[in-house]
Enzyme design. Structure first.
Site, PDB file in Angstrom:
ATOM      1  CB  CYS A   1      31.642  40.909  34.396  1.00 39.22           C
ATOM      2  SG  CYS A   1      30.127  41.895  34.277  1.00 39.22           S
ATOM      3  CE1 TYR A   2      34.135  48.892  31.982  1.00 37.35           C
ATOM      4  CE2 TYR A   2      35.995  48.026  32.769  1.00 37.35           C
ATOM      5  CZ  TYR A   2      35.425  49.085  32.072  1.00 37.35           C
ATOM      6  OH  TYR A   2      35.677  50.328  31.486  1.00 37.35           O
TER       7      TYR A   2
ATOM      8  CE  LYS B   1      38.741  36.564  60.343  1.00 42.66           C
ATOM      9  NZ  LYS B   1      39.285  37.902  61.164  1.00 42.66           N
TER      10      LYS B   1
ATOM     11  CG  HIS C   1      30.262  37.895  38.078  1.00 44.39           C
ATOM     12  ND1 HIS C   1      31.431  38.711  38.272  1.00 44.39           N
ATOM     13  CD2 HIS C   1      29.186  38.765  37.493  1.00 44.39           C
ATOM     14  CE1 HIS C   1      30.931  39.931  37.831  1.00 44.39           C
ATOM     15  NE2 HIS C   1      29.575  40.079  37.335  1.00 44.39           N
TER      16      HIS C   1
ATOM     17  CD  GLU D   1      33.630  36.664  39.934  1.00 43.07           C
ATOM     18  OE1 GLU D   1      33.526  35.949  38.810  1.00 43.07           O
ATOM     19  OE2 GLU D   1      33.398  37.902  40.030  1.00 43.07           O
TER      20      GLU D   1
ATOM     21  N   GLY E   1      33.337  45.219  36.891  1.00 44.03           N
ATOM     22  CA  GLY E   1      33.514  46.949  37.509  1.00 44.03           C
ATOM     23  C   GLY E   1      32.124  47.590  36.897  1.00 44.03           C
TER      24      GLY E   1
END
Ligand code: XMP
Length: 508
Positions: A82-83, A366, A169, A171, A55
């Site tokens: 992270c945050y 998607k 991160h 991801e 964030g």
């Protein structure tokens, strides 16, 4: 669904969707909820693991979202990213401090593979860092398990409480072994079984559609795009012959596209209604040059035509929509349950008076929608279709839209797409634009004064930012020569080399 669930608690980070997708790629069902989700609701969901997202805030901002310490006491494994790491450590009494040297971008990190998160990995890793604050003192019970040159606590954990956190991160693709780290968290820490896949989703949705709709009828606005097509195929399987699909052909589709959509659906157990409304749309667009006006006219007329055709069908109880998970997340579903209204069909009015709304793709990303489409037997051309704007070619013909200009654009666009498909060029979206500029040329001994076609091809993952694709000159040359030779009315071809930002992908 009865699958094991991982809860992704959102602290405002831009990568929350990516986190949830990575978890699903590891065959574990994930859902995104707000960072302040009440503890009782979390307990009710009984997740096997919780991930706290990144964030933009600092934990010391009075308004920053905080991690409730009770979440960390549930005995459920938690991974803070992270945050999320800072929020977790702060909640447990750790110290957060602004780093002397903030880290942004790919960064070398040392990790300790004796901890579950990094099992099977080598000690040297590349990770994506994006932070100005960092954890300067770990909470009681935590041990360090990774560092970088400027960040002492790049990852830490308290294995006895199953609490893990990473400053980087995992991801994103820029952390090459990030998915392995997430997989380790899921399978080595949370005890995931890997029980989520598309066939479960299909079966579950078919059952719920049948329960909901019963013997009644469903109406769907089918545009030929991926979402509405997959939605149609799923509904046709769930409630065969009780589905009515209205395909409003506004005459602004690409070459042969209207017929391809019709061909793909004619055989299914659904009532396919193609409304040829080209003349109506073209006359509404006559003389209009402003892009926003074009969009508004098309959106409004679309609703009118749909409403008119729906009325002809008589009493239909349910309206179906191809809303997908990112639409739900963007609409702030957790705060207000607001649905992005009729996202895929251009804004259908609520006063159409349906008994209920059916949105069977609401839980899917998607790429999952595409996988489901393949599973349902839809042709690759439909399932892998590039994004196409609702207002169609009207926003790719610059200036006034006429039938003649649309024909020119369709031919040029078909040549460009066909030539690019034959190559190994990596572009996520590519198309031609008919500019309203004419230029002088010479063909044989005659002067010509014809249109300029612009080619656009972009490389992008999220379509929010994009780079122009580096197509070799040789290929561009072949496309250009085919277009000026084969398409009457085009005298010049240019290639758009602008990124987004500052440009957008479409020209209008
Ligand atoms: P821009 O031009 O904003 O486009 O960079 C980003 C992506 O969105 C698509 N696009 C649309 N899709 N309705 C849609 O469903 C629209 O009105 C629309 N306008 C742009 C565009 O093709 C690109 O993929």
């Amino acid at each position: 669904m009865t699958n094991q669930t991982v809860l992704v608690l959102d602290f405002g980070g831009q990568y929350k969707e990516l986190i949830a997708r990575r978890v699903r790629e590891c065959k574990v069902y994930s859902r995104i909820e707000p960072g302040n989700m009440p503890i009782d609701e979390i307990k009710k969901l009984a997740p096997i693991g919780i991930i706290l997202t990144g964030g933009p805030n600092s934990v010391y901002d009075p308004d920053s979202p905080k991690c409730a310490p009770e979440i960390l006491d549930l005995g459920i494994p938690v991974l803070g990213i992270c945050y999320g790491m800072q929020a977790m450590c702060y909640a447990l009494g750790g110290m957060i401090r602004s780093c002397d040297t903030p880290e942004y971008g790919k960064t070398p990190a040392m990790v300790d593979p004796s901890f579950p998160l990094f099992e099977g990995l080598s000690t040297e890793q590349t990770v994506l860092m994006s932070h100005t604050d960092g954890v300067s003192e770990l909470p009681y019970g935590f041990v360090n398990c990774s560092r970088t040159l400027n960040c002492n606590n790049a990852a830490a954990c308290d294995p006895s409480r199953k609490l893990y956190c990473v400053q980087f991160h995992p991801e994103v693709e820029a952390t090459p072994n990030g998915t392995k780290m997430i997989r380790n968290f899921l399978y080595r820490v949370c005890g995931a079984k890997g029980d989520y896949d598309m066939s479960d989703y299909e079966e579950y949705q078919i059952r719920s559609i049948r329960e909901r709709v019963g013997g009644k009828k469903v109406l769907l606005g089918l545009s030929g795009g991926v979402d509405s097509s997959v939605c149609a195929a799923l509904l046709a399987k769930a409630v065969p012959d009780r589905l009515y699909c209205i395909f409003v052909d506004h005459g602004l589709m690409r070459k042969n596209e209207g017929d391809e959509v019709e061909e793909a659906f004619r055989g299914h157990a659904l009532n396919f209604i193609r409304v040829n409304a080209e003349d109506e749309f073209l006359s509404a667009l006559k003389g209009v040059t402003d892009p926003e006006k074009k969009r508004k006219i098309i959106g409004k007329l679309f609703v009118e035509v749909f409403r008119r055709e729906a009325a002809k069908l008589g009493n239909i109880e349910f309206l179906a929509q191809g809303t997908i998970y990112p639409d739900v997340i963007e609409s702030g579903a957790w705060n207000s349950a607001v649905i992005k209204s009729h996202h895929n069909v251009g804004g259908l009015p609520e006063e159409l008076g349906f008994e209920g709304l059916v949105e069977p793709l609401r839980g899917l990303f998607k790429d999952e929608v595409r996988a489901l489409g393949r599973q349902l037997g839809l042709p690759k051309t439909l399932v892998m279709r590039q994004p196409f704007p609702g207002p169609g070619l009207a926003v790719r013909v610059i200036g006034e839209v006429t039938k003649e200009k649309l024909e020119i654009l369709r031919e040029a666009d078909a040549i460009f797409r066909c030539e690019l498909q034959k190559t190994r060029c990596r572009a996520n979206q590519y198309f031609a634009v008919l500019t309203d500029m004419r230029s002088v040329g010479v063909v044989g001994d005659f002067r010509t004064y014809d249109y300029t076609v612009a080619l656009r091809a972009v490389v992008t993952g999220d379509f929010m930012t994009a780079e122009y694709a580096e197509i070799p000159y040789r290929i561009l040359g072949r496309v250009s020569s085919r277009i000026v030779n084969e398409v009457k009315g085009v005298g010049r071809v240019v290639y758009d080399i602008t990124g987004k930002p500052p440009a957008t992908i479409e020209w209008e």
